[in-house]
Scaffold this active site. Structure first.
Site, PDB file in Angstrom:
ATOM      1  N   THR A 374       0.773  -1.168  -0.097  1.00 44.59           N
ATOM      2  CA  THR A 374       0.058  -0.108  -0.063  1.00 44.59           C
ATOM      3  C   THR A 374       1.037   1.172  -0.059  1.00 44.59           C
ATOM      4  OG1 THR A 374      -1.720  -1.374   1.279  1.00 44.59           O
ATOM      5  CG2 THR A 374      -1.614   1.073   1.371  1.00 44.59           C
ATOM      6  N   ASP A 416      -9.633  -9.071   0.473  1.00 47.71           N
ATOM      7  CA  ASP A 416      -9.719  -8.760   1.983  1.00 47.71           C
ATOM      8  C   ASP A 416     -11.107  -8.814   2.399  1.00 47.71           C
ATOM      9  OD1 ASP A 416      -7.187  -7.767   2.582  1.00 47.71           O
ATOM     10  OD2 ASP A 416      -7.726  -5.577   2.116  1.00 47.71           O
ATOM     11  N   SER A 445     -10.622  -3.118   5.772  1.00 46.79           N
ATOM     12  CA  SER A 445      -9.651  -2.882   5.509  1.00 46.79           C
ATOM     13  C   SER A 445      -8.698  -2.605   6.743  1.00 46.79           C
ATOM     14  CB  SER A 445      -9.351  -1.349   4.840  1.00 46.79           C
ATOM     15  OG  SER A 445      -7.947  -0.881   4.665  1.00 46.79           O
ATOM     16  N   SER A 446      -6.889  -2.507   6.534  1.00 49.26           N
ATOM     17  CA  SER A 446      -6.090  -2.246   7.829  1.00 49.26           C
ATOM     18  C   SER A 446      -5.508  -0.877   7.576  1.00 49.26           C
ATOM     19  CB  SER A 446      -5.073  -3.344   7.824  1.00 49.26           C
ATOM     20  OG  SER A 446      -5.469  -4.557   7.913  1.00 49.26           O
ATOM     21  N   GLY A 466       1.834  -1.670   4.311  1.00 44.03           N
ATOM     22  CA  GLY A 466       2.076  -2.958   5.229  1.00 44.03           C
ATOM     23  C   GLY A 466       0.983  -3.971   5.439  1.00 44.03           C
TER      24      GLY A 466
END
Length: 565
Positions: A374, A416, A445-446, A466
């Site tokens: 990302t 995801d 999402s992270s 990451g």
């Protein structure tokens, strides 16, 4: 600064970064504004927009499009992401332009007759592509808060694509790998090649004519230049010809969403981050609240007690993430207010053993799959407006597929979603309901774009790529600045760990955690696994005494840079 000056500037930067000590580039100062991104040309484009009178939103739009040209592994118009925006008056809002599942998607779309994932289809091939959101998100933010004309913000990226820029060594290494990849990686075969069919060498000018034409459509027609007309028609044609399911209807229906941030107080600071469908803000705040309850200020940085406490906070936040979070438009009963409350953190701390590691129960909850490529950038302007933006293609170069007529790469963000309904395993596969596939649903999402304020003004602007590690990388950097009073470059470079509930292990950066600490943690019951690097942070802090911004790009970003003025 004109585009040919960018190229001269790049050549000088390459020379200096090769022959001068790296510490000279650790922290950059700017009294009037700052842009920190994964590519120095993109940072320079953003700063030039600020110098022309643009605000943080304008610089963000220009930087993002420039990264789509100069940092194609993650900078994109074929993916999506999030913006956290603090205005000069202290008000904070966010823009959600996360990708969506196509209308033809279903909860079992990746499964074979045996009920298992077929051919890794949630990560490979065009079924893994979500409806892109980047152009819609940038356009919506600009229409509401931008100052300069849209066309002026897209133009620098067009010139970078049309006239080209020198290939860097970092990009060249990726070019070699991508050009000789899997046969299904259609666009990648010629993506980095010159007119002679050779991979563009370091220092040679790399041009992207097809991408320039696509950007021209976006410049002329705004969001409709991507979601309607020529570009949308070619996306649908390419999908139909290669097994994808995204249609012109999917594109025309896509909308970005402005949402309220999640927030908490920590000491004299106020933390603002991204709400669902990002899980990053909720998890970050839950962990900050938990460590406040644990009185982290009294714990020595990088000590055994510190690593243990941080890992246990991560374990709990990631378990809650997997159990409860998803797209808020499909999960209206998500207990977000509970998860970010001080009382919940205190209750979470009460079952934390300060002497022994907890055990993650594989029959319950854990972490989603997440790609590790990302990109994040941070922006501030002379008026004190601040932007933290993270956007992505998921994996490095996304699905590694795309139409050669359009010149950009599609994401593989459908990975995801939880791929098998009801199935959760000790290796980290999750099957909980909130994040199952559904038409027009945004995948969890992270990404954790974050702004910390002090006295109503931006104090820290931070974020990272990451994948699954993003949340914890940002969390520890915020701790480093707010608790341990580190300057931004040192906060970024300091040792990071990562625990995600399942698998039950601490990931740590090799050579940065002492062997004695590692042994002590193992005696407490932790399992540890080394890795080379966690996160690629891009951050800005503000010194109220000097009235100056300080920016730093993670040294693990080969082309990254902070640019201020």
């Amino acid at each position: 600064m004109k585009i040919n000056h960018y190229i001269n500037y790049l050549a000088l930067s390459l020379f200096l970064s090769t022959f001068l000590p790296t510490y000279l580039f650790a922290q950059t100062y700017g009294q009037n504004g700052m842009v920190v991104s994964d590519h120095y040309l993109a940072s320079e484009v953003g700063v030039e927009i600020l110098k022309k009178g643009g605000n943080a939103i304008d610089a963000t739009v220009a930087t993002a499009f420039a990264l789509a040209v100069t940092h194609p592994e993650a900078g994109n118009i074929g993916g999506g992401g999030f913006i956290v925006y603090m205005k000069s008056d202290g008000d904070v809002t966010t823009f959600d332009f996360r990708e969506k599942a196509p209308l033809a998607a279903s909860p079992t779309m990746f499964l074979g007759e045996d009920g298992k994932i077929k051919d890794n289809s949630n990560h490979r091939g065009l079924l893994s592509v979500g409806v892109p959101g980047t152009v819609a998100g940038l356009y919506q933010a600009h229409q509401k808060y931008g100052k300069l004309p849209w066309k002026d913000l897209v133009e620098p990226a067009i010139q970078l694509a049309k006239k080209g820029f020198p290939m860097s060594w970092g990009l060249y290494k990726a070019a070699l790998r991508m050009s000789e990849g899997d046969e299904s990686w259609d666009i990648m075969k010629d993506y980095f090649r010159n007119a002679d069919g050779e991979v563009v060498s370091p220092g040679e000018i790399w041009k992207q004519a097809a991408l320039a034409k696509t950007l021209e459509e976006i410049k002329k027609h705004g969001r409709d230049g991507f979601y309607k007309g020529k570009v949308a028609a070619e996306i649908e044609a390419y999908m139909k010809a290669n097994g994808g399911i995204i249609t012109q209807e999917d594109l025309a229906k896509y909308e970005a969403v402005e949402r309220k941030p999640v927030t908490t107080k920590f000491k004299e600071f106020e933390i603002f981050s991204m709400p669902p469908p990002s899980s990053g803000g909720v998890a970050l705040i839950e962990m900050m609240n938990l460590l406040e309850a644990a009185d982290i200020s009294s714990v020595e940085f990088n000590s055994t007690a510190y690593v243990h406490l941080v890992a246990e906070a991560m374990r709990r936040a990631f378990a809650d993430r997997a159990e409860f979070l998803g797209d808020p438009d499909f999960n209206p009963e998500m207990p977000v207010d509970k998860l970010i409350s001080k009382d919940f953190a205190k209750a979470r701390f009460e079952n934390l053993d300060l002497k022994h590691a907890s055990k993650s129960d594989s029959s319950k909850y854990g972490q989603l799959y997440g790609g590790d490529h990302t990109t994040h950038f941070s922006v501030v302007d002379k008026d004190g407006n601040a932007i933290s933006m993270t956007y992505t293609l998921e994996n490095s170069y996304g699905v590694k597929m795309g139409s050669s007529k359009l010149g950009f790469i599609f994401n593989n963000e459908m990975g995801d979603f939880n791929p098998i309904p009801g199935v959760t395993t000790s290796t980290g596969l999750i099957g909980s309901d909130p994040n199952l596939v559904a038409p027009e649903k945004r995948m969890l999402s992270s990404m954790t774009p974050t702004i910390v304020s002090k006295d109503g003004k931006p104090y820290l602007v931070i974020g990272s790529p990451g994948g699954r590690t993003i949340i914890n990388t940002v969390f520890q950097t915020v701790l480093n600045v707010l608790v341990y009073d580190m300057r931004i470059d040192r906060a970024i470079e300091a040792m990071k760990i990562h625990h995600q509930w399942l698998p039950d292990q601490i990931l740590y950066e090799r050579n940065l955690l002492s062997p004695d600490t590692r042994k002590a943690l193992e005696e407490m019951g932790h399992t540890l696994r080394p890795t080379t690097n966690i996160g690629v942070l891009m951050g800005i802090t503000y010194d109220p005494n000097l009235k100056v911004y300080m920016g730093a790009a993670d040294s693990s970003s080969e082309d990254g840079a902070a640019r201020g003025y």
